[in-house]
Motif scaffolding. Structure first.
Motif, PDB file in Angstrom:
ATOM      1  N   CYS A  57       9.535 -32.715 -24.962  1.00  0.00           N
ATOM      2  CA  CYS A  57       8.244 -32.054 -24.676  1.00  0.00           C
ATOM      3  C   CYS A  57       7.086 -33.046 -24.661  1.00  0.00           C
ATOM      4  CB  CYS A  57       7.978 -30.960 -25.706  1.00  0.00           C
ATOM      5  SG  CYS A  57       8.979 -29.476 -25.481  1.00  0.00           S
ATOM      6  N   ILE A  58       7.141 -34.055 -25.522  1.00  0.00           N
ATOM      7  CA  ILE A  58       6.007 -34.991 -25.603  1.00  0.00           C
ATOM      8  C   ILE A  58       6.168 -36.189 -24.674  1.00  0.00           C
ATOM      9  CG2 ILE A  58       5.548 -34.290 -27.982  1.00  0.00           C
ATOM     10  CD1 ILE A  58       6.766 -36.913 -28.915  1.00  0.00           C
ATOM     11  N   LEU A  59       7.363 -36.364 -24.091  1.00  0.00           N
ATOM     12  CA  LEU A  59       7.560 -37.467 -23.153  1.00  0.00           C
ATOM     13  C   LEU A  59       6.927 -37.150 -21.795  1.00  0.00           C
ATOM     14  CD1 LEU A  59      11.267 -38.589 -23.764  1.00  0.00           C
ATOM     15  CD2 LEU A  59       9.174 -39.817 -24.389  1.00  0.00           C
ATOM     16  N   ARG A  60       6.381 -38.160 -21.175  1.00  0.00           N
ATOM     17  CA  ARG A  60       5.791 -37.988 -19.849  1.00  0.00           C
ATOM     18  C   ARG A  60       6.847 -38.284 -18.794  1.00  0.00           C
ATOM     19  NH1 ARG A  60      -0.238 -40.784 -20.399  1.00  0.00           N
ATOM     20  NH2 ARG A  60      -1.061 -39.323 -21.978  1.00  0.00           N
ATOM     21  N   LEU A  61       7.658 -37.300 -18.506  1.00  0.00           N
ATOM     22  CA  LEU A  61       8.701 -37.402 -17.498  1.00  0.00           C
ATOM     23  C   LEU A  61       8.654 -36.192 -16.579  1.00  0.00           C
ATOM     24  CD1 LEU A  61      11.762 -38.528 -19.677  1.00  0.00           C
ATOM     25  CD2 LEU A  61      10.423 -39.968 -18.129  1.00  0.00           C
ATOM     26  N   LYS A  62       9.229 -36.352 -15.407  1.00  0.00           N
ATOM     27  CA  LYS A  62       9.322 -35.216 -14.506  1.00  0.00           C
ATOM     28  C   LYS A  62      10.247 -34.156 -15.105  1.00  0.00           C
ATOM     29  CE  LYS A  62       8.454 -37.704 -10.183  1.00  0.00           C
ATOM     30  NZ  LYS A  62       8.977 -38.041  -8.841  1.00  0.00           N
ATOM     31  N   LYS A  63       9.991 -32.921 -14.722  1.00  0.00           N
ATOM     32  CA  LYS A  63      10.727 -31.806 -15.310  1.00  0.00           C
ATOM     33  C   LYS A  63      12.228 -31.920 -15.068  1.00  0.00           C
ATOM     34  CE  LYS A  63      10.569 -26.771 -15.663  1.00  0.00           C
ATOM     35  NZ  LYS A  63       9.905 -25.527 -15.180  1.00  0.00           N
ATOM     36  N   ILE A  64      12.609 -32.370 -13.873  1.00  0.00           N
ATOM     37  CA  ILE A  64      14.023 -32.483 -13.545  1.00  0.00           C
ATOM     38  C   ILE A  64      14.711 -33.505 -14.440  1.00  0.00           C
ATOM     39  CG2 ILE A  64      13.538 -34.190 -11.737  1.00  0.00           C
ATOM     40  CD1 ILE A  64      16.367 -31.545 -11.800  1.00  0.00           C
ATOM     41  N   TYR A  65      14.019 -34.599 -14.751  1.00  0.00           N
ATOM     42  CA  TYR A  65      14.586 -35.607 -15.644  1.00  0.00           C
ATOM     43  C   TYR A  65      14.774 -35.051 -17.050  1.00  0.00           C
ATOM     44  CZ  TYR A  65      13.446 -38.963 -11.948  1.00  0.00           C
ATOM     45  OH  TYR A  65      13.362 -39.637 -10.760  1.00  0.00           O
ATOM     46  N   LYS A  66      13.803 -34.269 -17.501  1.00  0.00           N
ATOM     47  CA  LYS A  66      13.900 -33.673 -18.830  1.00  0.00           C
ATOM     48  C   LYS A  66      15.088 -32.716 -18.913  1.00  0.00           C
ATOM     49  CE  LYS A  66       8.992 -33.927 -20.128  1.00  0.00           C
ATOM     50  NZ  LYS A  66       7.817 -33.171 -20.590  1.00  0.00           N
ATOM     51  N   VAL A  67      15.311 -31.950 -17.865  1.00  0.00           N
ATOM     52  CA  VAL A  67      16.428 -31.005 -17.850  1.00  0.00           C
ATOM     53  C   VAL A  67      17.758 -31.755 -17.914  1.00  0.00           C
ATOM     54  CG1 VAL A  67      17.646 -29.263 -16.484  1.00  0.00           C
ATOM     55  CG2 VAL A  67      15.146 -29.215 -16.646  1.00  0.00           C
ATOM     56  N   VAL A  68      17.877 -32.833 -17.139  1.00  0.00           N
ATOM     57  CA  VAL A  68      19.108 -33.625 -17.125  1.00  0.00           C
ATOM     58  C   VAL A  68      19.357 -34.264 -18.489  1.00  0.00           C
ATOM     59  CG1 VAL A  68      20.236 -35.656 -16.143  1.00  0.00           C
ATOM     60  CG2 VAL A  68      18.994 -34.072 -14.651  1.00  0.00           C
ATOM     61  N   ILE A  69      18.307 -34.852 -19.066  1.00  0.00           N
ATOM     62  CA  ILE A  69      18.443 -35.482 -20.387  1.00  0.00           C
ATOM     63  C   ILE A  69      18.824 -34.448 -21.439  1.00  0.00           C
ATOM     64  CG2 ILE A  69      17.212 -36.700 -22.215  1.00  0.00           C
ATOM     65  CD1 ILE A  69      15.532 -38.045 -20.036  1.00  0.00           C
ATOM     66  N   LEU A  70      18.202 -33.279 -21.373  1.00  0.00           N
ATOM     67  CA  LEU A  70      18.501 -32.219 -22.329  1.00  0.00           C
ATOM     68  C   LEU A  70      19.959 -31.787 -22.215  1.00  0.00           C
ATOM     69  CD1 LEU A  70      17.537 -30.175 -24.461  1.00  0.00           C
ATOM     70  CD2 LEU A  70      16.894 -28.645 -22.590  1.00  0.00           C
ATOM     71  N   PHE A  71      20.439 -31.635 -20.983  1.00  0.00           N
ATOM     72  CA  PHE A  71      21.824 -31.220 -20.764  1.00  0.00           C
ATOM     73  C   PHE A  71      22.793 -32.261 -21.338  1.00  0.00           C
ATOM     74  CE2 PHE A  71      25.693 -31.349 -18.169  1.00  0.00           C
ATOM     75  CZ  PHE A  71      26.166 -30.059 -18.365  1.00  0.00           C
TER      76      PHE A  71
END
Length: 529
Positions: free
Chosen positions: A215-229
């Protein structure tokens, strides 16, 4: 008192002393758990022993009062709220003592321990931890992880505090070296190879850390979803490969738990008509192991003796006791015998011969204590123990909620009124607990508070969880990794409080509420994080 410099020095001394006292006692709880909590003094003018947690409370209360006198601050709204809260606890305690006796004081500490959040908040100040003190604490935690027999319930909290201390060191080369040392020494398997309660609590904290950092990282939403998965897949892989299979299966097997619960309900209906509650003596605390310790000196000697027992020996003893429980449950009509906190009574392990009769009083074969079931039976009985301990808690919660619905106490049941689970007594489950003490624990800190404070528990929970939400939001706003890590440690304990007496026992409640106050102070007393 009128000299500002003198007042500042006194305040600084009080803050330092207060934090050192709380920190030292918390380390004692970490290393020796309930054995350390049993240290006490017996005073001639006090009917019950004064345990180390209560001694710490009195010392901190005195320090806070002295600090308030030297700062000569006026009474504000927060002071009135605090006075009202303490007044409620005092009134309930005195009335409970009058009608029920000493057990009232035990119930009172459930509401007294949250005041350690006030103490630690007041004592905390920026710059308290010098670099030397940070290094000392870092090496203390590393020593604990590697050598000292610490209680594994504190594992995640200690690891988080160690990381925070390393991050705060000014020299990055030293920090990197300590990170490497910690990664080599840290017992990663204990994160999920532990009791089911903390397996769930640790998982919740880790998922919170992962989600919050994204949530606090400045990344694109798609990257956050991939990292979370990917992160969730890695965590799931670790859980499956590290966690005890029986513990994991018992958590997932809801259908099996319901089926076993229905079987117990059927037995309950058969036995209920002939049930007559026993008259039991009410005891304040569990008896000590061995001879009673009447003073602090003899208790400390017991503590030293207890500390030298290796963790391996404890695990071997636990396995031996579990084997005896499995033998008993096989003989006794294949009925699981749940024990509080998953532990087997010492009395069972100490018997050389065990003789058990069924409910029909038909004598069963005598089994020697050193006989062990086959691996197949051992695995099956291990699963039954897991399900039995789950049902043990569910039955307690049902009986407590039935009491609340039946009597509807506006301000909760009296302090000192012993809670007895009708279901457990009819099924003759955990008799070594309620039969010994005359009451049984709720194994749920939140239900415990609701039972004892009634409608006021809504105010208590609203206040506490509102503060938790505010701290989480603050951590996100300032993008504080330290704040997120501290919040994950709090979440760890609050999740575990759903299944254990985390909020009543001093060896968990005092460190938890102290950390709560320090976290609030860290986020709101300091202007930088």
């Amino acid at each position: 008192m009128s000299n500002p410099r003198f007042s500042a020095n006194i305040t600084r001394f009080i803050d330092t002393l207060g934090l050192l006292l709380i920190g030292s006692v918390s380390v004692g709880y970490l290393l020796f758990y309930s054995s350390f909590a049993k240290l006490h003094v017996s005073l001639p003018f006090i009917e019950c022993p004064l345990f180390i947690g209560e001694i710490l409370f009195l010392l901190c209360s005195s320090l806070i009062f002295i600090k308030w006198l030297f700062n000569t601050k006026r009474i504000c709204v927060s002071h009135y709220l605090l006075i009202s809260y303490v007044g409620f606890v005092v009134v309930k305690t005195l009335l409970g003592y009058y009608f029920w006796g000493l057990l009232s004081f035990r119930h009172a500490v459930l509401f007294i321990y949250p005041l350690f959040a006030v103490f630690s908040y007041s004592f905390f100040r920026e710059g308290f931890f010098s670099d030397r003190m940070k290094l000392f604490l870092i090496f203390l935690f590393i020593l604990i992880f590697k050598i000292l027999p610490f209680h594994e319930y504190f594992l995640l909290t200690c690891s988080i505090l160690t990381l925070l201390l390393i991050r705060s060191l000014p020299k990055k080369t030293i920090s990197i070296a300590l990170y490497l040392l910690l990664s080599i020494i840290f017992p990663f398997k204990l994160v999920f190879s532990t009791a089911r309660t903390f397996m769930v609590a640790n998982l919740a904290s880790i998922l919170f850390i992962i989600g919050s950092i994204l949530c606090i990282l400045r990344l694109k939403k798609i990257y956050k979803v991939v990292i979370l998965f990917i992160a969730i897949m890695i965590v799931c892989f670790c859980v499956i490969n590290i966690a005890n299979n029986d513990n994991l299966r018992s958590l997932i097997g809801i259908d099996e738990l319901i089926a076993r619960g229905n079987e117990m309900e059927a037995q309950l209906l058969k036995r209920e008509k002939d049930f007559i509650p026993q008259k039991l003596e009410i005891k304040l605390y569990n008896p000590y192991t061995g001879n009673d310790r009447k003073n602090l000196t003899s208790s400390f000697a017991f503590l030293q003796k207890n500390a030298i027992v290796s963790k391996k020996s404890k695990l071997q003893l636990q396995a031996k006791r579990t084997a005896h429980l499995q033998i008993l449950s096989i003989v006794n009509d294949k009925q699981p015998v749940p024990i509080s906190d998953g532990l087997v009574p010492t009395e069972v392990a100490s018997q050389s011969d065990v003789k058990v009769s069924s409910t029909k009083d038909i004598e069963k074969p005598i089994l020697p204590a050193n006989s062990l079931p086959s691996p197949e039976i051992n695995k099956a009985r291990s699963m039954e123990i897991c399900y039995a301990n789950s049902l043990f808690r569910i039955f307690i919660w049902q009986d407590a909620l039935n009491d609340i619905m039946k009597y509807k106490p506006i301000f909760g049941f009296d302090f000192g009124k012993p809670f007895r689970s009708r279901t457990l007594e009819i099924l003759v489950w955990a008799e070594n607990d309620w039969g010994r003490d005359g009451w049984v624990c709720f194994h749920n800190g939140y239900l415990d508070i609701i039972y004892r404070s009634g409608i006021l528990s809504i105010v208590f929970f609203s206040f506490i969880f509102a503060m938790l939400f505010i701290m989480i939001r603050k951590s996100f706003q300032i993008k504080s990794l330290n704040g997120i890590l501290l919040m994950s440690a709090l979440i760890n304990w609050f999740v575990a409080a759903n299944f254990l007496e985390i909020l009543e026992m001093p060896y968990t409640a005092i460190p938890l509420w102290s950390l709560f106050g320090v976290t609030w102070a860290y986020l709101f007393k300091n202007k930088t994080s």
